[in-house]
Design a protein around this motif. Structure first.
Motif, PDB file in Angstrom:
ATOM      1  N   ASP A  32       0.849  -1.187   0.000  1.00 33.04           N
ATOM      2  CA  ASP A  32       0.000   0.000   0.000  1.00 33.04           C
ATOM      3  C   ASP A  32       0.892   1.248   0.000  1.00 33.04           C
ATOM      4  O   ASP A  32       2.116   1.156   0.042  1.00 33.04           O
ATOM      5  CB  ASP A  32      -0.986  -0.014   1.180  1.00 33.04           C
ATOM      6  CG  ASP A  32      -0.286   0.107   2.517  1.00 33.04           C
ATOM      7  OD1 ASP A  32       0.938  -0.099   2.566  1.00 33.04           O
ATOM      8  OD2 ASP A  32      -0.960   0.391   3.510  1.00 33.04           O
ATOM      9  N   GLN A  33       0.246   2.402  -0.094  1.00 36.68           N
ATOM     10  CA  GLN A  33       0.956   3.686  -0.105  1.00 36.68           C
ATOM     11  C   GLN A  33       2.037   3.721  -1.190  1.00 36.68           C
ATOM     12  O   GLN A  33       3.173   4.156  -0.962  1.00 36.68           O
ATOM     13  CB  GLN A  33       1.534   3.981   1.279  1.00 36.68           C
ATOM     14  CG  GLN A  33       0.425   4.131   2.300  1.00 36.68           C
ATOM     15  CD  GLN A  33       0.888   4.262   3.722  1.00 36.68           C
ATOM     16  OE1 GLN A  33       2.060   4.089   4.017  1.00 36.68           O
ATOM     17  NE2 GLN A  33      -0.037   4.568   4.605  1.00 36.68           N
ATOM     18  N   GLU A  41       2.435   4.903  -5.260  1.00 31.52           N
ATOM     19  CA  GLU A  41       1.836   5.550  -6.414  1.00 31.52           C
ATOM     20  C   GLU A  41       2.692   5.254  -7.639  1.00 31.52           C
ATOM     21  O   GLU A  41       3.796   5.770  -7.785  1.00 31.52           O
ATOM     22  CB  GLU A  41       1.723   7.064  -6.200  1.00 31.52           C
ATOM     23  CG  GLU A  41       0.977   7.736  -7.336  1.00 31.52           C
ATOM     24  CD  GLU A  41       0.878   9.241  -7.168  1.00 31.52           C
ATOM     25  OE1 GLU A  41       1.233   9.746  -6.091  1.00 31.52           O
ATOM     26  OE2 GLU A  41       0.450   9.898  -8.123  1.00 31.52           O
ATOM     27  N   PRO A 100       4.824   6.472   3.330  1.00 33.49           N
ATOM     28  CA  PRO A 100       3.591   6.759   4.063  1.00 33.49           C
ATOM     29  C   PRO A 100       3.191   8.217   3.908  1.00 33.49           C
ATOM     30  O   PRO A 100       4.001   9.049   3.498  1.00 33.49           O
ATOM     31  CB  PRO A 100       3.981   6.463   5.517  1.00 33.49           C
ATOM     32  CG  PRO A 100       5.449   6.724   5.561  1.00 33.49           C
ATOM     33  CD  PRO A 100       5.983   6.352   4.212  1.00 33.49           C
ATOM     34  N   PRO A 101       1.954   8.529   4.249  1.00 31.75           N
ATOM     35  CA  PRO A 101       1.532   9.921   4.234  1.00 31.75           C
ATOM     36  C   PRO A 101       2.487  10.772   5.082  1.00 31.75           C
ATOM     37  O   PRO A 101       2.963  10.333   6.128  1.00 31.75           O
ATOM     38  CB  PRO A 101       0.142   9.883   4.868  1.00 31.75           C
ATOM     39  CG  PRO A 101      -0.355   8.506   4.578  1.00 31.75           C
ATOM     40  CD  PRO A 101       0.866   7.630   4.623  1.00 31.75           C
ATOM     41  N   LEU A 119      -0.857  13.195  -1.458  1.00 35.77           N
ATOM     42  CA  LEU A 119      -0.259  12.811  -0.191  1.00 35.77           C
ATOM     43  C   LEU A 119       0.340  14.056   0.464  1.00 35.77           C
ATOM     44  O   LEU A 119       0.761  14.982  -0.218  1.00 35.77           O
ATOM     45  CB  LEU A 119       0.844  11.771  -0.397  1.00 35.77           C
ATOM     46  CG  LEU A 119       0.353  10.353  -0.690  1.00 35.77           C
ATOM     47  CD1 LEU A 119       1.540   9.430  -0.867  1.00 35.77           C
ATOM     48  CD2 LEU A 119      -0.519   9.838   0.435  1.00 35.77           C
TER      49      LEU A 119
END
Lengths: 421, 157
Positions: A154-155, A157, A176-177, B16
């Motif tokens: 995940d995370q 792009e 991560p964000p 993000l």
């Protein structure tokens, strides 16, 4: 607010270039299946005949897809909302349809046990189901895939894809964000794109496929949706219990190119949709608990286009033409009839159109000049890049797409496995 | 909220949060309160935008916006900090009446309208301040997670 900001691209919504539609594009693992209302209908002959005509693909037919629909349905728990739990908004919908002679039907939802006796309100599940009832891919497909060796990252792009002879290279940003992310590269024998209409189109366009696939990014449809409100003297409590119960099943509506559903949303979303500002807007919001709500979902005919701007930025071009506007008007008129026949003292039309059935951009078809993916779910001119989600839809079906996405994915998996042997 | 804001490939990530904390300057905060009070002036037991205490929540919203959207919003808020209140009212009124204008001006005003609503209305009606607005309008939707967790434990026994 947090779920909207964090679960959707753009911090909530992305707008089309003329700001006519607010696009809701989930960026959570599981995509639309996490945040949708899990409505599961097969496509009818009207939709599939159009698909087949536009694509030249023979298996886009009720009989040919039936085994895949059956398998997809078998992978889910499907229910209609029990009658005793249907809320005031559902009663207005049903009553209004009956008084106007319109035909309607209960919605079939992918849900296991919403525990309505505990007082649960499904409106909360628009940010993901917290009682594991909604049959999202996080509940159904992903655990099984992990048992078979899937590793989920995940995370990430992904922003580049390149086919190199006997393998495919994918590049993207990981992190991560709160971080810019670090670049990483993966290699695989095959890649199946499942980033949706916008995600798949954007990735392929950014990777230079637009030159040899002229249809890439084109034929983009959204089923523009408009929520309309009836204001009633008595409280409706549309936010309580199951959010959606009924849909229109009127052949006349189908012919006119729209469908109606009973639906609602939380105060922040309703405030977005309510026209106006200032005290007039606040007085309308004060009636929140007295709103009945029905949405018109347009089977859009005017295709949009996903493309990249000069700086590589995403542009979503999508306009409602006269036909699409007429379809919206016809649906809104029917909603007005429904509300007024049930005693609404005022009818308010929401002033923001929403696009959340994001379809097309990588249409399936036999003609490489008019489609992107062949009948074997493989990119034209490629042998190792496949697509299997709503991006391959060649037209707008006018029916909720989730079940057909699942069915076509099962069909695609057979085709891709066969090619890999 | 973007017409042209997603990052091209290879650029910083779209959607993000940026590395650096994202927040408002004092001027931008003042602009948000002034803009917010035009859109949500208060009505009886419903507090105004500034009275509700919801403005601080913007720190939870800004990091997830596309950079171009965030930049446009901050520019608008800076302008609202300086403009006289009638001018802010005029901006909001024009944006809210976007469809009365010919294209492409209508599209620009629709963008502004959704941008303003997306921030101000979302902050206020999410009830993250002290205004208790959900109570006033009767919104009491819940999910009984405790009952679900208890049922799960019961099943495991």
């Amino acid at each position: 607010m947090d779920s909207s900001s964090q679960l959707y691209w753009g911090g909530g919504v992305e707008l089309t270039t003329n700001a006519e539609l607010a696009i809701l594009r989930p960026k959570v693992v599981g995509g639309g299946s996490i945040v949708n209302q899990a409505l599961m209908d097969r496509f009818d002959d009207v939709a599939l005949d159009d698909f087949r005509s536009a694509s030249g693909v023979d298996f886009l037919a009720s009989d040919a897809l039936a085994p895949y629909y059956e398998r997809a349905e078998g992978n889910l728990v499907l229910q209609e909302v029990p009658e005793q739990h249907r809320n005031g908004n559902a009663a207005i919908f049903a009553g209004g349809f009956e008084r106007n002679g319109y035909r309607y039907a209960p919605l079939r939802r992918a849900q296991a046990d919403c525990r309505f006796d505990d007082g649960n309100s499904c409106i909360e599940c628009l940010g993901g189901c917290r009682v594991d009832s909604k049959q999202s891919t996080a509940i159904t497909a992903l655990p099984i895939a992990e048992q078979h060796g899937l590793t989920l990252l995940d995370q990430v792009e992904v922003d580049q894809i390149e086919e190199r002879g006997d393998h495919v290279v994918v590049r993207g940003l990981v992190g991560p964000p709160g971080h810019q992310g670090r670049r990483q590269e993966w290699s695989a024998q095959r890649v199946v794109l499942a980033g949706g209409a916008i995600g798949n189109s954007r990735l392929l366009l950014a990777s230079g496929y637009g030159g040899r696939l002229p249809a890439l990014g084109r034929n983009f449809f959204t089923h523009p949706q408009f929520m309309n409100f009836g204001v009633f003297d008595e409280p409706v409590h549309a936010h309580r219990g199951p959010l959606q119960n009924y849909k229109s099943a009127d052949p006349g509506f189908r012919r006119q190119g729209f469908k109606l559903e009973n639906v609602f949303a939380g105060p922040a979303s309703i405030a977005m949709l309510m026209p106006g500002y200032g005290r007039a807007h606040m007085r309308r919001m004060r009636d929140y608990d007295h709103f009945g709500c029905v949405e018109v979902c347009v089977r859009d005919t005017n295709p949009g286009r996903i493309r990249l701007g000069r700086k590589g930025q995403l542009l979503i071009e999508k306009r409602m033409d006269a036909v699409d506007r007429q379809r919206r008007r016809a649906g809104a008129d029917a909603i007005r009839n429904i509300f007024l026949s049930m005693g609404a003292r005022e009818v308010i039309e929401g002033d923001v159109g929403i696009g959340l059935h994001l379809m097309g951009g990588c249409a399936i078809g036999t003609d490489p000049t008019r489609s992107v993916v062949g009948p074997d779910f493989t990119l034209h001119g490629s042998s190792r890049i496949h697509a299997a989600d709503s991006s391959i839809f060649p037209k707008a079906p006018g029916i909720n797409p989730a079940l057909t996405i699942a069915a076509l994915s099962l069909k695609a998996s057979e085709s891709i496995l066969e090619a890999a042997r | 909220m973007s017409t042209d804001s997603q990052t091209p490939s290879g650029m910083p990530r779209a959607g993000l949060p940026a590395e650096a904390p994202v927040g408002l300057t004092p001027a931008q905060q003042r602009g948000l309160l002034r803009l917010g009070d035009v859109v949500i002036p208060g009505d009886g037991d419903l507090p105004s935008f500034s009275e509700s205490g919801c403005a601080d929540g913007i720190d939870r919203m800004l990091p997830y916006m596309y950079e171009a959207d965030r930049s446009s919003l901050l520019t608008l808020l800076e302008a609202c900090a300086r403009l006289p209140r009638p001018a802010i009212r005029r901006i909001v009124a024009i944006a809210a009446a976007a469809d009365r204008f010919p294209e492409p001006a209508a599209g620009v005003f629709r963008l502004a309208n959704i941008g303003i609503k997306g921030v101000v209305q979302s902050l206020y009606w999410s009830d993250i301040g002290t205004g208790g607005v959900h109570l006033v309008i009767g919104h009491d939707a819940t999910i009984n997670e405790a009952a679900y967790e208890a049922a799960l434990k019961e099943t495991e026994r």
